[in-house]
Design an enzyme around this catalytic site. Structure first.
Site, PDB file in Angstrom:
ATOM      1  N   ARG A 186      -3.199 -12.861  10.971  1.00  0.00           N
ATOM      2  CA  ARG A 186      -3.643 -13.121   9.600  1.00  0.00           C
ATOM      3  C   ARG A 186      -3.211 -14.522   9.138  1.00  0.00           C
ATOM      4  NH1 ARG A 186      -6.314 -10.443   5.324  1.00  0.00           N
ATOM      5  NH2 ARG A 186      -6.518  -8.374   6.227  1.00  0.00           N
ATOM      6  N   GLU A 246      -3.029  -7.373  -2.733  1.00  0.00           N
ATOM      7  CA  GLU A 246      -2.271  -8.491  -2.192  1.00  0.00           C
ATOM      8  C   GLU A 246      -2.629  -9.874  -2.751  1.00  0.00           C
ATOM      9  OE1 GLU A 246      -3.383  -6.887   1.745  1.00  0.00           O
ATOM     10  OE2 GLU A 246      -1.426  -7.645   2.355  1.00  0.00           O
TER      11      GLU A 246
HETATM   12  N1  MTE Z   1       1.977  -2.441  -6.035  1.00  0.00           N
HETATM   13  C1  MTE Z   1       3.064  -1.677  -6.277  1.00  0.00           C
HETATM   14  N2  MTE Z   1       3.362  -1.340  -7.521  1.00  0.00           N
HETATM   15  N3  MTE Z   1       3.861  -1.252  -5.244  1.00  0.00           N
HETATM   16  C2  MTE Z   1       3.600  -1.600  -3.943  1.00  0.00           C
HETATM   17  O1  MTE Z   1       4.338  -1.211  -3.037  1.00  0.00           O
HETATM   18  N4  MTE Z   1       2.121  -2.839  -2.403  1.00  0.00           N
HETATM   19  C3  MTE Z   1       1.169  -3.939  -2.285  1.00  0.00           C
HETATM   20  C4  MTE Z   1       0.021  -3.776  -3.268  1.00  0.00           C
HETATM   21  N5  MTE Z   1       0.540  -3.537  -4.576  1.00  0.00           N
HETATM   22  C5  MTE Z   1       2.462  -2.421  -3.681  1.00  0.00           C
HETATM   23  C6  MTE Z   1       1.662  -2.801  -4.786  1.00  0.00           C
HETATM   24  C7  MTE Z   1       0.613  -4.048  -0.948  1.00  0.00           C
HETATM   25  S1  MTE Z   1       1.507  -4.849   0.219  1.00  0.00           S
HETATM   26  C8  MTE Z   1      -0.617  -3.539  -0.634  1.00  0.00           C
HETATM   27  S2  MTE Z   1      -1.280  -3.733   0.895  1.00  0.00           S
HETATM   28  C9  MTE Z   1      -1.432  -2.824  -1.629  1.00  0.00           C
HETATM   29  O2  MTE Z   1      -0.754  -2.667  -2.867  1.00  0.00           O
HETATM   30  C10 MTE Z   1      -1.796  -1.457  -1.045  1.00  0.00           C
HETATM   31  O3  MTE Z   1      -2.468  -0.647  -1.922  1.00  0.00           O
HETATM   32  P1  MTE Z   1      -4.054  -0.732  -2.137  1.00  0.00           P
HETATM   33  O4  MTE Z   1      -4.671  -0.827  -0.792  1.00  0.00           O
HETATM   34  O5  MTE Z   1      -4.323   0.532  -2.836  1.00  0.00           O
HETATM   35  O6  MTE Z   1      -4.286  -1.959  -2.961  1.00  0.00           O
HETATM   36  N1  LUZ Z   2      -1.896  -4.379   8.084  1.00  0.00           N
HETATM   37  C1  LUZ Z   2      -2.553  -4.346   9.241  1.00  0.00           C
HETATM   38  C2  LUZ Z   2      -2.216  -5.250   7.119  1.00  0.00           C
HETATM   39  O1  LUZ Z   2      -2.192  -3.553  10.101  1.00  0.00           O
HETATM   40  N2  LUZ Z   2      -3.593  -5.162   9.433  1.00  0.00           N
HETATM   41  C3  LUZ Z   2      -3.999  -6.048   8.518  1.00  0.00           C
HETATM   42  O2  LUZ Z   2      -4.959  -6.781   8.733  1.00  0.00           O
HETATM   43  C4  LUZ Z   2      -3.280  -6.117   7.310  1.00  0.00           C
HETATM   44  N3  LUZ Z   2      -3.603  -6.995   6.366  1.00  0.00           N
HETATM   45  C5  LUZ Z   2      -2.898  -7.059   5.251  1.00  0.00           C
HETATM   46  C6  LUZ Z   2      -1.841  -6.196   5.069  1.00  0.00           C
HETATM   47  N4  LUZ Z   2      -1.518  -5.298   5.993  1.00  0.00           N
HETATM   48 MO1  MOS Z   3       0.453  -4.383   2.415  1.00  0.00          MO
HETATM   49  S1  MOS Z   3       1.479  -5.890   3.372  1.00  0.00           S
HETATM   50  O1  MOS Z   3      -0.828  -4.427   3.501  1.00  0.00           O
HETATM   51  O2  MOS Z   3       1.343  -3.067   2.908  1.00  0.00           O
END
Ligand code: MTE
Ligand code: LUZ
Ligand code: MOS
Length: 756
Positions: free
Chosen positions: A304, A706
């Site tokens: 990534r 993210e």
């Molecule tokens: N928001 C909160 N409150 N807590 C979390 O742990 N994780 C983040 C984001 N927002 C997170 C968060 C990360 S790393 C990801 S990948 C996404 O939430 C995952 O959830 P989604 O796919 O439902 O957006």
């Molecule tokens: N996790 C993963 C990830 O396994 N593959 C991905 O491409 C990715 N991208 C963002 C966050 N987590």
């Molecule tokens: Mo988020 S780094 O894809 O858990």
């Protein structure tokens, strides 16, 4: 609409791992972890611990029934150290006792004879030693060598980026309960229930159908529990298997900080070439990723970094190479952005370098190079770009020239406080870059009283995904959201899950839920068609708990329809599958169409630096973000604000310090500073992108988890610009920009301060 969890959260009634009522007979685990980062493990002495009060057993590698292995991608991660230790904090032995206190006390009595070996903490040293986790990865577009020869301006430099502690409020933990016929039920604080199930099966030797993993919710994951919940779930499961009693382990904060991996630090080199019109025509980057002691998810994170190495810009000639370097740190892992921010920072540094030398603002170069529709990314996908649209809309609402002028005017009249402004355009690809992971399932039951239960693979970790899942069902069934209950993520209800990650949980699980609900609704409509004497099912719709015919409410309630359908033996349940269409990627050519779509946005960040003390405040983050058609503004703005603050923390104050022996010095909240209420930006004002394009995601929304973190990158450059306003220097690119480093850079040239 409010997050459906808000009521139980504020009342303290939401159930996290440590709130699950314990079963009588539950034991507690605590690990003895390696005190050194690298060494030969000669012997382990558990005798004193075994004699300690309340201790039931002490488990080492030789006691495991299954394999001593939890590496999901590459089998290079033993659950318990054997032969050698590879990082400080590596689990060596598991102490199991009648109480938590007794387990922790006894763990301190375990000793190990470890013959010291030299630890490596620098990824460039590891690479020079040939210590790579996987072979290097490379993206090539055009021909950089030829292009550099044509460039008017070429700049080269180096960037150091530090890691980041996840600091989820709920630490890692798990609770394993033996079930009949040799099975185990595991409650785990994990983003990846199936990853936990696989790891538990490997170390216990059990087949997957005997291991149930249940996740109610997490007190935050941020990527830190995408893969790293596996160790703790495996530890309690092994202990439960050997003692035949339930076993629980919930880590203390310092244990968690010491033993778990974090965002990957990177050391990188760049070379950027521009033509006379400030068009970037060549870019070369080499990334050294500090992977830590074992693979974990590092190769995917590394990939990534490459996918995002040109951020929102079109550069026709690119060569980007990335090395995943094995060091003696805890295995570093997923963290919001997943390597993307590390790639994006480096191109932003290269642009700042060029701008500072050419006497233009970085914004001038950024703006001239934004992606437009049809531009090719270095990985072959063609852009459908809202980079310029988001920039323009941000600029219309918060004119950048005015923001810059305000800062310049302030700086002209202020000697010891300086303001700096920087822009961060973002472009983040949505989909797991590993195509097979882009699938999800949902199980929907309608009960005979008309209420609805939904189970998906999505793990609620504060990001509001359960609210979005409930909204999907409530919308399709035309009912109040109170009639929908989203249940825990459980491997018996939803099997073979992808982790809740890559910001794609709502997209993927939302679509699966939509399909399940529509399937049930269509079945019910065939019953309703008779009952309300409609000409066709197309005339029917559901709203406010009633069946509507040609837009008119009928006397048939949802509840009556459901009851009648059940009497007619129509199924009220559905289990549906969704796989993102149209995506592919081939590493043999390093080309393809890996992302379903990209999320774009542009943020302007302004800071004020106190040039006597090196302190700073973030005055504002203003901009325009592509939410798509947001399903839930309250939830999505929460993600924006949280992401920005987390990104600013990484860039400015959160400083992980490992000493030369590989020991974590910033191992508590007294030595690791995270943003608090006083350090969040004074103003966050983000407007949604108008005329957002449709996406394949649920109800035309766009992933939001993210991307906002990456706006925080401008915090670094805004501080840099304030320092430049003070002394005209060009600090080395070394993050985070802690107040100490800012102070050093304010006075780096040893010029005596004038006393006028
Ligand atoms: N928001 C909160 N409150 N807590 C979390 O742990 N994780 C983040 C984001 N927002 C997170 C968060 C990360 S790393 C990801 S990948 C996404 O939430 C995952 O959830 P989604 O796919 O439902 O957006
Ligand atoms: N996790 C993963 C990830 O396994 N593959 C991905 O491409 C990715 N991208 C963002 C966050 N987590
Ligand atoms: Mo988020 S780094 O894809 O858990």
């Amino acid at each position: 609409m409010k997050n459906i969890d808000s009521y139980s959260h504020v009342r303290g009634e939401s159930v996290y791992l440590d709130d699950i009522p314990v079963i009588r007979g539950t034991l507690y685990a605590c690990v003895f972890d390696s005190p050194v980062a690298h060494g030969g493990l000669k012997s382990i002495d558990t005798s004193a611990a075994e004699q300690s009060d309340g201790v039931v057993c002490v488990i080492t590698a030789k006691d495991l029934v299954g394999e001593n292995q939890i590496g999901g991608v590459v089998p290079d991660e033993p659950l318990l150290a054997e032969g050698e230790v590879h990082f400080q904090g590596q689990p060596v032995a598991i102490v199991v006792a009648e109480s938590d206190d007794q387990a922790r006390k006894a763990a301190k009595l375990v000793t190990a004879e470890i013959e010291p070996l030299t630890p490596v903490t620098d990824p460039r040293v590891a690479a020079a030693n040939g210590e790579l986790i996987v072979p290097p990865k490379k993206f090539v577009l055009g021909d950089v060598t030829a292009a550099f020869a044509r460039c008017e301006y070429v700049f080269e430099g180096r960037v150091e980026l530090n890691g980041q502690e996840h600091l989820y409020i709920e630490t890692q933990g798990a609770y394993a309960i033996p079930t009949e016929q040799g099975g185990i039920r595991v409650h785990s604080s994990t983003q990846g229930p199936t990853a936990v199930q696989r790891a538990v099966c490997r170390v216990t030797g059990l087949p997957m159908h005997k291991v149930e993993v249940d996740v109610q919710r997490l007190g935050g994951g941020f990527g830190g529990k995408e893969d790293q919940g596996n160790a703790w779930a495996s530890i309690v499961s092994v202990a439960a298997q050997l003692t035949k009693r339930p076993v629980k382990y919930s880590l203390h904060r310092m244990e968690d900080m010491r033993m778990t991996g974090k965002r990957h630090p990177y050391s990188s080199d760049y070379k950027i070439g521009l033509d006379r019109d400030l068009k970037i025509i060549a870019y070369e980057a080499v990334f050294y990723q500090n992977a830590g002691a074992s693979c974990d998810l590092s190769p995917a994170v590394l990939e990534r970094t490459l996918f995002h190495c040109t951020n929102s810009y079109f550069i026709p000639n690119v060569t980007a190479t990335a090395y995943s370097c094995r060091t003696n740190l805890p295995p570093n892992t997923a963290f919001r952005g997943f390597g993307g921010p590390q790639g994006m920072f480096v191109i932003e540094a290269a642009i700042a370098h060029a701008a500072e030398n050419l006497g233009v603002t970085a914004a001038e170069i950024q703006r001239r190079n934004l992606l437009v529709d049809g531009d090719e990314f270095p990985y072959g996908q063609l852009a459908e770009s809202d980079a310029a649209a988001s920039w323009q809309q941000a600029d219309e609402k918060f004119p950048l020239t005015r923001l810059q002028q305000e800062a310049d005017e302030f700086n002209a009249g202020s000697k010891y406080f300086k303001k700096g402004v920087a822009v961060m355009p973002i472009c983040f690809g949505i989909s797991f870059t590993n195509t097979p992971m882009n699938q999800a399932r949902s199980l929907v039951h309608v009960y005979t009283d008309g209420s609805v239960a939904v189970s998906t693979a999505a793990v609620e970790m504060g990001q509001g995904v359960n609210t979005k899942m409930a909204q999907v069902a409530a919308t399709i069934f035309g009912m109040d959201i109170g009639n929908v209950k989203v249940h825990s993520t459980n491997t018996l209800r939803i099997a073979n899950t992808s982790p809740t990650a890559a910001s794609a949980a709502a997209d993927l699980n939302g679509r699966a839920t939509q399909i399940a609900c529509e399937t049930i609704r269509d079945r019910l409509f065939t019953v309703a068609k008779d009952l309300v004497e409609a000409a066709t099912v197309e005339d029917l719709s559901l709203k406010d708990g009633f069946v509507y015919r040609s837009g008119e409410r009928t006397a048939l309630s949802w509840r009556a329809l459901v009851a009648e359908a059940h009497l007619r033996r129509v199924s009220l349940s559905e289990h549906s599958h969704y796989a993102t269409p149209g995506i592919n990627f081939d590493w043999a050519t390093a080309k393809g169409h890996p992302f379903s779509y990209h999320v774009y946005g542009t943020a302007f960040v302004g800071v004020t630096v106190d040039c006597l003390r090196g302190r700073y405040v973030v005055d504002y983050v203003k901009g325009c973000h592509d939410f798509g058609n947001s399903m839930n503004k309250a939830v999505d703005y929460g993600q924006i604000e949280g992401g920005i603050v987390q990104g600013l923390g990484w860039m400015t104050m959160e400083e992980l310090v490992y000493d030369a022996e590989g020991r974590l010095r910033s191992n508590a909240l007294s030595t690791y500073k995270v943003p608090d209420i006083h350090s969040v930006p004074k103003e966050i004002d983000i407007v949604p992108l108008a005329d957002a394009r449709s996406s394949l995601a649920i109800f035309n929304s766009k992933a939001v988890g993210e991307p906002p973190l990456m706006y925080g990158i401008a915090g670094y450059f805004a501080i840099r610009n304030a320092i430049r306003a003070f002394n005209g220097s060009s600090p080395t690119f070394d993050c985070p920009f802690t107040p100490e480093k800012v102070l050093m850079n304010l006075y780096s040239d040893d010029r005596p301060m004038s006393d006028e």
